[in-house]
Design a protein around this motif. Structure first.
Motif, PDB file in Angstrom:
ATOM      1  N   GLY A 244      -6.964 -15.271   4.027  1.00 51.81           N
ATOM      2  CA  GLY A 244      -7.876 -16.356   3.684  1.00 51.81           C
ATOM      3  C   GLY A 244      -8.628 -16.012   2.424  1.00 51.81           C
ATOM      4  O   GLY A 244      -8.378 -14.992   1.778  1.00 51.81           O
ATOM      5  N   LEU A 245      -9.579 -16.834   2.054  1.00 50.99           N
ATOM      6  CA  LEU A 245     -10.345 -16.590   0.846  1.00 50.99           C
ATOM      7  C   LEU A 245     -11.237 -15.358   0.978  1.00 50.99           C
ATOM      8  O   LEU A 245     -11.468 -14.645   0.000  1.00 50.99           O
ATOM      9  CB  LEU A 245     -11.193 -17.817   0.502  1.00 50.99           C
ATOM     10  N   TYR A 246     -11.737 -15.087   2.181  1.00 52.64           N
ATOM     11  CA  TYR A 246     -12.700 -13.997   2.359  1.00 52.64           C
ATOM     12  C   TYR A 246     -12.318 -12.998   3.442  1.00 52.64           C
ATOM     13  O   TYR A 246     -12.932 -11.944   3.557  1.00 52.64           O
ATOM     14  CB  TYR A 246     -14.091 -14.587   2.671  1.00 52.64           C
ATOM     15  N   GLU A 247     -11.314 -13.302   4.216  1.00 48.33           N
ATOM     16  CA  GLU A 247     -10.884 -12.404   5.289  1.00 48.33           C
ATOM     17  C   GLU A 247      -9.360 -12.397   5.367  1.00 48.33           C
ATOM     18  O   GLU A 247      -8.715 -13.396   5.045  1.00 48.33           O
ATOM     19  CB  GLU A 247     -11.453 -12.836   6.651  1.00 48.33           C
TER      20      GLU A 247
END
Length: 409
Positions: free
Chosen positions: A258-261
């Motif tokens: 994902g974008l952050y994880e």
């Protein structure tokens, strides 16, 4: 298959060096490659070259089958329970660094102990120095007997309830000593520690059963065991690997990004970021097939005979110092020595002029050199393709070396 027939399978050995038939006695540094391994790598690049795991086309499928098939060969070779416990690496160094960086840094703290031996290759020493610095753990050493062997009594006396990691080589690359891994593992586990085994010098010569040894981690290199350079494997017990974090991140090892994880693939692929060493893995699989055809028991028996012959012949040279056990059955195919006042590099240079390849230096084992009270040594290491005639050539070369420097000085 006799030695002459085996030697014919290694194309590189059938050549002259400096006007003499090559005698290769540096297999502890890297072994030579049989035609079966060379062909396996060549055939991959000629017929199946493709990335693995990603494509659904025919080449991708064939490459993936061969790549993962080699992982299964490694599993059987060391008798691991599952392929989930076999992680491809670039070699023993990378495997040991993976354990130290992921498991060691996450599980050790101030007051904990890491125990290694003076005979460790730098690859199984420096990572633990770094873990000790990072965590505040204490780095300790097992004492050695006069001949460089380990005493189980000393092992038992050195390991304490504070010991969390015991890291030990299966076979010394300098002394040829074969360490009692199973007994050390038992004592380590009785004290709540895990054992990490450097099998770079063990896997080419000894039958390995990780379940019988009950080791927690074991690292090996393909190039020491008739396989290609740049490929190796880490064995780890599943429960330990499951709780370890990757130390390399990117393609192949991810499940979802994902974008952050992000999340990781299941074992063993979560530790294998990026395009893997596909041809190397296939070559290692072919090397394992080759070694099993010859038989590890046959290889070790042959090396013990050569070691006995070498020790007998070399001991007759006046002024020679030989390091390690005097009994051939206590060592693998390694005989390390110094010749009078001749520097090991000079010994190796004169031998090379005779077409004889040996190693000279500290062999990536400087603490052991200090323990031996020498700055460097010369090392003859032999394998399944060496013969008594090779040892005769070595001894003749050493006599010539001694005579040459006696005349010079």
């Amino acid at each position: 298959m006799n030695i002459k027939e085996i030697k014919q399978l290694f194309p590189i050995l059938n050549q002259d060096v400096n006007g003499h038939p090559l005698v290769y006695l540096d297999s502890a540094a890297t072994s030579q490659k049989p035609i079966q391994v060379i062909d396996a790598i060549t055939n991959y690049y000629r017929q199946d070259n493709s990335n693995v795991h990603r494509g659904v086309h025919t080449l991708g499928t064939r490459a993936t089958d061969a790549y993962e098939g080699a992982r299964e060969k490694i599993r059987k070779f060391i008798n691991a329970k599952s392929i989930e416990e076999i992680v491809y690496t670039r070699g023993t160094t990378t495997a040991l660094n993976l354990v130290a960086s992921s498991y060691g840094n996450a599980n050790l703290k101030e007051g904990d102990e890491i125990i290694i031996t003076y005979m460790e290759h730098h690859s199984n020493l420096i990572p633990w120095q770094q873990v000790a610095k990072n965590t505040g753990a204490t780095l300790k050493y097992f004492p050695l007997q006069e001949d460089g062997t380990l005493s189980i009594d000393d092992v038992r006396a050195t390991i304490t309830p504070n010991t969390k990691i015991v890291a030990v080589t299966m076979v010394s690359n300098v002394l040829g000593v074969m360490n009692p891994i199973k007994e050390i593992a038992k004592i380590a586990h009785e004290n709540g520690a895990v054992i990490v085994v450097d099998a770079a010098q063990g896997a080419p010569h000894l039958k390995i059963d990780v379940q019988d040894l009950d080791c927690d981690f074991l690292a090996l290199s393909g190039h020491k065991m008739c396989g290609p350079t740049g490929i190796g494997a880490l064995y780890g017990k599943k429960k330990l690997l499951e709780n370890m974090e990757p130390i390399e991140f990117g393609g192949e090892m991810i499940d979802f990004v994902g974008l952050y994880e992000s999340s990781w693939k299941e074992l063993p692929w979560k530790f294998e970021g990026g395009t893997p060493i596909i041809a190397g893995a296939i070559g290692l699989g072919a090397a394992i097939d080759f070694l099993q055809e010859i038989g590890l028991d046959n290889i070790l028996e042959h090396e013990h005979k050569l070691a006995a012959y070498t020790l007998e012949k070399m001991s007759a040279i006046e002024g020679i110092s030989i390091y390690g056990p005097k009994e051939a059955e206590k060592r693998a195919g390694v005989v390390t020595f110094n010749l009078s006042d001749v520097h090991p590099h000079d010994v190796a240079t004169v031998l090379d002029a005779e077409g004889i390849a040996v190693r000279a230096g500290h062999h990536c084992a400087q603490p052991l050199m200090k323990w031996l009270d020498v700055s460097a040594t010369a090392r003859a290491s032999f394998y399944l393709y060496n013969s008594e005639e090779d040892i005769d050539r070595l001894v003749e070369g050493l006599v010539k070396t001694k005579e040459y420097f006696s005349d010079v000085f």
